[in-house]
Design an enzyme around this catalytic site. Structure first.
Site, PDB file in Angstrom:
ATOM      1  N   CYS A 198     -10.254  -3.348  -5.063  1.00  0.00           N
ATOM      2  CA  CYS A 198      -9.276  -4.400  -5.357  1.00  0.00           C
ATOM      3  C   CYS A 198      -9.963  -5.671  -5.842  1.00  0.00           C
ATOM      4  O   CYS A 198      -9.484  -6.327  -6.761  1.00  0.00           O
ATOM      5  CB  CYS A 198      -8.413  -4.688  -4.129  1.00  0.00           C
ATOM      6  SG  CYS A 198      -7.230  -3.369  -3.776  1.00  0.00           S
TER       7      CYS A 198
ATOM      8  N   CYS B 293     -10.337  -4.716  -0.391  1.00  0.00           N
ATOM      9  CA  CYS B 293     -11.452  -3.775  -0.504  1.00  0.00           C
ATOM     10  C   CYS B 293     -12.225  -4.063  -1.799  1.00  0.00           C
ATOM     11  O   CYS B 293     -11.790  -4.851  -2.644  1.00  0.00           O
ATOM     12  CB  CYS B 293     -10.937  -2.335  -0.487  1.00  0.00           C
ATOM     13  SG  CYS B 293     -10.070  -1.827  -1.999  1.00  0.00           S
TER      14      CYS B 293
ATOM     15  N   GLU C 216       0.265   5.269   0.589  1.00  0.00           N
ATOM     16  CA  GLU C 216      -0.684   6.292   1.019  1.00  0.00           C
ATOM     17  C   GLU C 216      -0.254   7.680   0.557  1.00  0.00           C
ATOM     18  O   GLU C 216       0.896   7.907   0.185  1.00  0.00           O
ATOM     19  CB  GLU C 216      -0.813   6.278   2.541  1.00  0.00           C
ATOM     20  CG  GLU C 216      -1.427   5.004   3.061  1.00  0.00           C
ATOM     21  CD  GLU C 216      -1.576   4.978   4.565  1.00  0.00           C
ATOM     22  OE1 GLU C 216      -2.200   4.023   5.044  1.00  0.00           O
ATOM     23  OE2 GLU C 216      -1.088   5.877   5.268  1.00  0.00           O
TER      24      GLU C 216
ATOM     25  N   CYS D 297      -3.901   0.580  -2.882  1.00  0.00           N
ATOM     26  CA  CYS D 297      -3.805  -0.651  -2.099  1.00  0.00           C
ATOM     27  C   CYS D 297      -2.702  -1.563  -2.643  1.00  0.00           C
ATOM     28  O   CYS D 297      -2.334  -1.485  -3.822  1.00  0.00           O
ATOM     29  CB  CYS D 297      -5.129  -1.403  -2.141  1.00  0.00           C
ATOM     30  SG  CYS D 297      -6.523  -0.516  -1.443  1.00  0.00           S
TER      31      CYS D 297
ATOM     32  N   GLU E 277      -2.801  -4.760  -3.304  1.00  0.00           N
ATOM     33  CA  GLU E 277      -3.253  -5.689  -4.326  1.00  0.00           C
ATOM     34  C   GLU E 277      -3.227  -5.056  -5.710  1.00  0.00           C
ATOM     35  O   GLU E 277      -2.737  -5.632  -6.675  1.00  0.00           O
ATOM     36  CB  GLU E 277      -4.684  -6.171  -4.020  1.00  0.00           C
ATOM     37  CG  GLU E 277      -4.823  -6.873  -2.689  1.00  0.00           C
ATOM     38  CD  GLU E 277      -5.191  -5.932  -1.542  1.00  0.00           C
ATOM     39  OE1 GLU E 277      -4.562  -4.854  -1.397  1.00  0.00           O
ATOM     40  OE2 GLU E 277      -6.104  -6.274  -0.776  1.00  0.00           O
TER      41      GLU E 277
ATOM     42  N   ASN F 244       0.833  -1.194   0.000  1.00  0.00           N
ATOM     43  CA  ASN F 244       0.000   0.000   0.000  1.00  0.00           C
ATOM     44  C   ASN F 244       0.869   1.246   0.000  1.00  0.00           C
ATOM     45  O   ASN F 244       1.942   1.291   0.592  1.00  0.00           O
ATOM     46  CB  ASN F 244      -0.998  -0.006   1.162  1.00  0.00           C
ATOM     47  CG  ASN F 244      -0.377  -0.122   2.534  1.00  0.00           C
ATOM     48  OD1 ASN F 244       0.558  -0.867   2.759  1.00  0.00           O
ATOM     49  ND2 ASN F 244      -0.932   0.623   3.484  1.00  0.00           N
TER      50      ASN F 244
END
Length: 158
Positions: free
Chosen positions: A115, A112, A63, A72, A74, A61
C-alpha cells in the site's frame, strides 16, 4: 563508508483536535470498516481519500481464502479513485481499523509495504503530497507526505 540518517516527522492529534475536513475523512474511513469483508482475519480496515475536487472515496479490506488474492483498504480506495477520477490528485488518505470485537483499535495502524508503494506512486504521479492520517480510538497520527512512509522506495527502472 557513508552514513545517512532517515527521520520521520509527524503530528499526533486527539480526535477532537482535528480540523473539520480531516475529521470527516476519518469518520468516512471508520464507516468504510463496516463494509469490510474480513471473514478470516476479523480485522476490519477502512480507508477514505479526499480528492482535490472535494470528493471523498472510500475503500475497505476484501479478503479471500486464497490470502494473496485479497486487497487492503488503501489500495481498494486508491484504485477506485483512479478508475473513476483518473485526472484528480489525492489530497489526503485516512486509515482506521476495528478489531474482531468491533472496537476501533487503540493504536493507529499503518499501511503495509504494498500500500505504501501504491500511495507513493499516486503521490509521484500527480506531483503533489498526499497527507496520511492514521486514526485510532483516541488519536490520529498525521504525516504530511505518503513518501515519508517509504524511505528508500522502489522507483521506476530507467
Amino acid at each position: 563508508m557513508k552514513e545517512q540518517i532517515l527521520e520521520l516527522s509527524y503530528r499526533i492529534y486527539a480526535l477532537d483536535e482535528l480540523p473539520e475536513e480531516s475529521r470527516k475523512l476519518v469518520d468516512a474511513a471508520l464507516e468504510a470498516t463496516r463494509r469490510s469483508y474480513a471473514p478470516y482475519s476479523h480485522f476490519y480496515v477502512g480507508a477514505a481519500l479526499l480528492l482535490d475536487n472535494g470528493v471523498i472515496v472510500t475503500g475497505n479490506n476484501q479478503e479471500n481464502v486464497a490470502f494473496p488474492s485479497g486487497l487492503c483498504a488503501e489500495r481498494t480506495a486508491l484504485f477506485y479513485a483512479n478508475a473513476q477520477y483518473p485526472e484528480v490528485p489525492v489530497k489526503a488518505l485516512a486509515i482506521v481499523a476495528r478489531d474482531s470485537a468491533g472496537k476501533v483499535t487503540q493504536a493507529p495502524i499503518s499501511p503495509c509495504g504494498a500500500c505504501r508503494q501504491v500511495m507513493l506512486e499516486t503521490e509521484n504521479r500527480f506531483g503533489k503530497p498526499m497527507q496520511v492520517l492514521l486514526a485510532s480510538a483516541e488519536e490520529v497520527i498525521v504525516v504530511e507526505r505518503a513518501s515519508s512512509l517509504l524511505p528508500l522506495a522502489f522507483s521506476e527502472i530507467s
